[in-house]
Structures are given as structure tokens and as C-alpha cells.
Design an enzyme around this catalytic site. Sequence first.
Site, short mmCIF file in Angstrom:
data_model
loop_
_atom_site.label_atom_id
_atom_site.label_comp_id
_atom_site.label_asym_id
_atom_site.label_seq_id
_atom_site.Cartn_x
_atom_site.Cartn_y
_atom_site.Cartn_z
N THR A 185 1.52 -4.99 -11.91
CA THR A 185 2.10 -3.84 -12.62
C THR A 185 3.36 -3.36 -11.90
O THR A 185 3.83 -2.25 -12.15
CB THR A 185 1.10 -2.65 -12.67
OG1 THR A 185 0.64 -2.39 -11.34
CG2 THR A 185 -0.08 -2.94 -13.57
N SER A 186 3.90 -4.19 -10.99
CA SER A 186 5.06 -3.74 -10.22
C SER A 186 6.36 -4.16 -10.92
O SER A 186 6.87 -3.43 -11.77
CB SER A 186 4.98 -4.24 -8.78
OG SER A 186 5.09 -5.66 -8.75
N ARG A 187 6.86 -5.34 -10.59
CA ARG A 187 8.03 -5.88 -11.28
C ARG A 187 7.79 -7.37 -11.50
O ARG A 187 7.26 -8.06 -10.62
CB ARG A 187 9.30 -5.68 -10.45
CG ARG A 187 9.85 -4.26 -10.46
CD ARG A 187 10.38 -3.87 -11.84
NE ARG A 187 10.92 -2.53 -11.86
CZ ARG A 187 10.26 -1.43 -12.24
NH1 ARG A 187 9.00 -1.52 -12.63
NH2 ARG A 187 10.85 -0.26 -12.24
N MET A 212 0.85 -1.21 0.00
CA MET A 212 0.00 0.00 0.00
C MET A 212 0.88 1.25 0.00
O MET A 212 0.85 2.06 0.93
CB MET A 212 -0.93 -0.06 1.21
CG MET A 212 -2.04 0.97 1.21
SD MET A 212 -3.10 0.89 -0.24
CE MET A 212 -4.52 0.00 0.40
N GLY A 213 1.66 1.41 -1.06
CA GLY A 213 2.40 2.66 -1.25
C GLY A 213 1.53 3.62 -2.04
O GLY A 213 0.30 3.47 -2.06
N ARG A 214 2.17 4.56 -2.72
CA ARG A 214 1.41 5.56 -3.48
C ARG A 214 0.49 4.91 -4.52
O ARG A 214 -0.68 5.27 -4.63
CB ARG A 214 2.36 6.49 -4.23
CG ARG A 214 3.15 7.44 -3.38
CD ARG A 214 3.93 8.35 -4.32
NE ARG A 214 4.87 9.18 -3.61
CZ ARG A 214 6.09 8.77 -3.25
NH1 ARG A 214 6.50 7.55 -3.52
NH2 ARG A 214 6.91 9.58 -2.59
N ILE A 215 1.04 3.96 -5.28
CA ILE A 215 0.25 3.38 -6.37
C ILE A 215 -0.85 2.48 -5.81
O ILE A 215 -1.99 2.52 -6.26
CB ILE A 215 1.15 2.64 -7.39
CG1 ILE A 215 2.19 3.61 -7.98
CG2 ILE A 215 0.31 2.03 -8.52
CD1 ILE A 215 3.24 2.97 -8.87
N GLU A 258 12.11 -9.40 -19.06
CA GLU A 258 11.63 -8.53 -20.15
C GLU A 258 12.70 -8.31 -21.21
O GLU A 258 13.86 -8.13 -20.84
CB GLU A 258 11.20 -7.17 -19.57
CG GLU A 258 9.98 -7.32 -18.70
CD GLU A 258 9.54 -6.00 -18.07
OE1 GLU A 258 10.02 -4.92 -18.49
OE2 GLU A 258 8.72 -6.06 -17.14
N HIS A 314 4.79 -3.59 -20.47
CA HIS A 314 5.34 -2.63 -19.48
C HIS A 314 4.97 -1.19 -19.82
O HIS A 314 5.85 -0.35 -20.06
CB HIS A 314 6.87 -2.81 -19.35
CG HIS A 314 7.40 -2.30 -18.04
ND1 HIS A 314 8.49 -2.84 -17.38
CD2 HIS A 314 6.97 -1.28 -17.23
CE1 HIS A 314 8.72 -2.17 -16.26
NE2 HIS A 314 7.81 -1.22 -16.14
C1 DGY Z 1 8.67 2.54 -13.00
O1 DGY Z 1 8.60 3.77 -12.93
O2 DGY Z 1 9.22 1.86 -12.14
C2 DGY Z 1 8.05 1.92 -14.18
O3 DGY Z 1 8.05 0.55 -14.14
C3 DGY Z 1 8.71 2.41 -15.45
O4 DGY Z 1 7.66 2.76 -16.25
#
Ligand code: DGY
Length: 320
Positions: A236-238, A155-158, A267, A285
Site C-alpha cells: 500500500t506504499s508506492r 516501521m513508520g506511522r503506517i 498508475e 490506490h
Molecule cells: C499518500 O498519501 O501518499 C497516498 O498514497 C495518497 O492517498
Amino acid sequence: MPDKVLVTRRIPAAGLRLLEAEGFDLTVFSEEVPGRTELLEAARGASGVLSTVTERIDAGFMDAAGDNLKVVANMAVGYDNVDVTAARERGIVVTNTPGVLTETTADVAFMLMLAAARRLGEGERMLRSGKWRYWGPELLTGPDVWGKTLGIIGMGRIGEAVARRARGFEMDILYTSRSRKERVERKTGARRVHLDELLRESDFISIHTPLTTETRHLIGEPELQKMKPTAVLVNTSRGPVVDEAALADALAELLIFAAGLDVYEEEPAVHPKLLQLENVVLAPHIGSASIETRSKMAELAAENLRSVLRGERPANPVNL
Ligand code: DGY
């Protein structure tokens, strides 16, 4: 003599303008990802490097750049591509670009959640290949997103921005985080739980944790086993936060309903089994890839770099 600055990829004009205005001796690579040898060669003697997630900025890179190197400004919020310890040992400041990509990335997490649940990719493939014959009472049905339980890992900013969107969809929100986020809880009704509970109770799971040694393969076979058979997993993280082979198996065996991925372990390679599956939406990505956001990221990275070379404290240091 102006400072030598290497920009490892072509970046939006707003960032370049700022570096040009400062009078740096600029080398700007093209759109293509540079080869390692070419990159090391170009880094030699640089005082500043503006990098992106596609470049490995490790001890070898820093040594090739030499003693002049003072700053690595990564144009990303994540900086797992930079060896921060090696940078610290050499007195090199590393910066990132937090904040400016929060909402844009949350949009993509939500987009993947909706697309995976409502089988958008599969439907589009059917239509484009001429296989769509008629409207069907049960054609391409998937679970509602509205009103379901969303589990947010990190639960960070995103994560918070995703939670705000989920409120609009009247979802119940569970989350895991190293610390309790009372403000987010008040704002969104989110409840902090252990990972196990989140995995068992969530209809949708969205990952928003950085990649660290602790989070590598945080979601593997045992975790996938705990999820509901109707669950949708979004990352959508890593990429390496999820064991891609285990996820491919889980999707193939319908252990979970679907997944939406924007990031991958190696990737741009994607596990070959994932490419064969209908129940996964695969994005290349693009979490932060809005025109406005990429421009802001370039600008912020350039500002961070400029600050360090001016002898000022940058806005977003990660190792000071
Ligand atoms: C980030 O900012 O870490 C993204 O994955 C790059 O778009």
C-alpha cells in the site's frame, strides 16, 4: 492583488472552504487528471499549488509557474511526485499530509491481507459470474491470518498502525526499519530483523516504506525467491517499490501464495499479467480513501499552503 492558487484536482470541500476564506484567486481543476499542457498553463503566475499524487511537479512545472511560486502543498503523505531538490533550488516550500491518513491506510493494508489470504476477490468473481454451485469442504480455502507471522517493511506511522492491528490478530511481528523503534517493540512485541530474515520467516509481508532511489524495486525476483510458498505480499506504499513483472511471474508460478496491491508502477496501468491472475487482489490506490480522511488531507494541505503564503512556518514541510 490576491495570491493566485492552483488546486490541481477537485478536492473535498473542507480544503476548498479554507482556501476560499483566505480570499485567494483560485483555479480548481475538476475530478479528471489534468493534461500536462493544461496544467502548466494554469500554473503560470501561481504563488501556491495544491497538488495530488497524480501530478508530476518537476522543474519544468516550477519554471512554468514562474518566480511567484512559493509553495507546493501535496495532498498525500508520499511526495515522490514532487521534485523536492528542484523546489529547494528555487526556494519553494514543499509540504505533505502525514498523520491524518495513518489509520485509514493501515485498515486497507489489513483488508488486502485478509482478502488475498481468504481469496475474497476470486470468490466474488465466482459468485457474480454464476459459477458458485455449492458450499465445498475445500472450496476457496486459504491460509489463516490469525496467529501467523507478519513482516512489516518500514516501521513508520503506517507500519506501526498495521502492527497494532496485527496484535489483535495475535500475530508475531518482524520489521525492518532504518532505526530501531523501541516504543513500537514494547507496545506490539515487534522484533527488528534484516530484510533477508523477514522475507524468509514471514507468512505475510506488508510494505510501508516511501519510494526513494534505495527502495525502488526493493522487492524483486531475488526477494520473492526467498519468501515462503505460502506467503502473502501486500503493498500500500508506492508501486515501484515492487518489481511488478517479477511479482506477476512469482504469482503465476505459485512461488508465493497471493498478493494484495493498492499501488502500481505506472498508475493507472497495471501489469497485464497481474490482471489475468486469480491470486492477487487489486485495489485502485484507495489506501487513504475514507470520507473522513480525504477531508482531513484536503484541509491539512490547504492549511500548509495558507501558512506559507501568510509567511508562517507550515505544519508539515518536507524541505525546510
Ligand atoms: C499518500 O498519501 O501518499 C497516498 O498514497 C495518497 O492517498
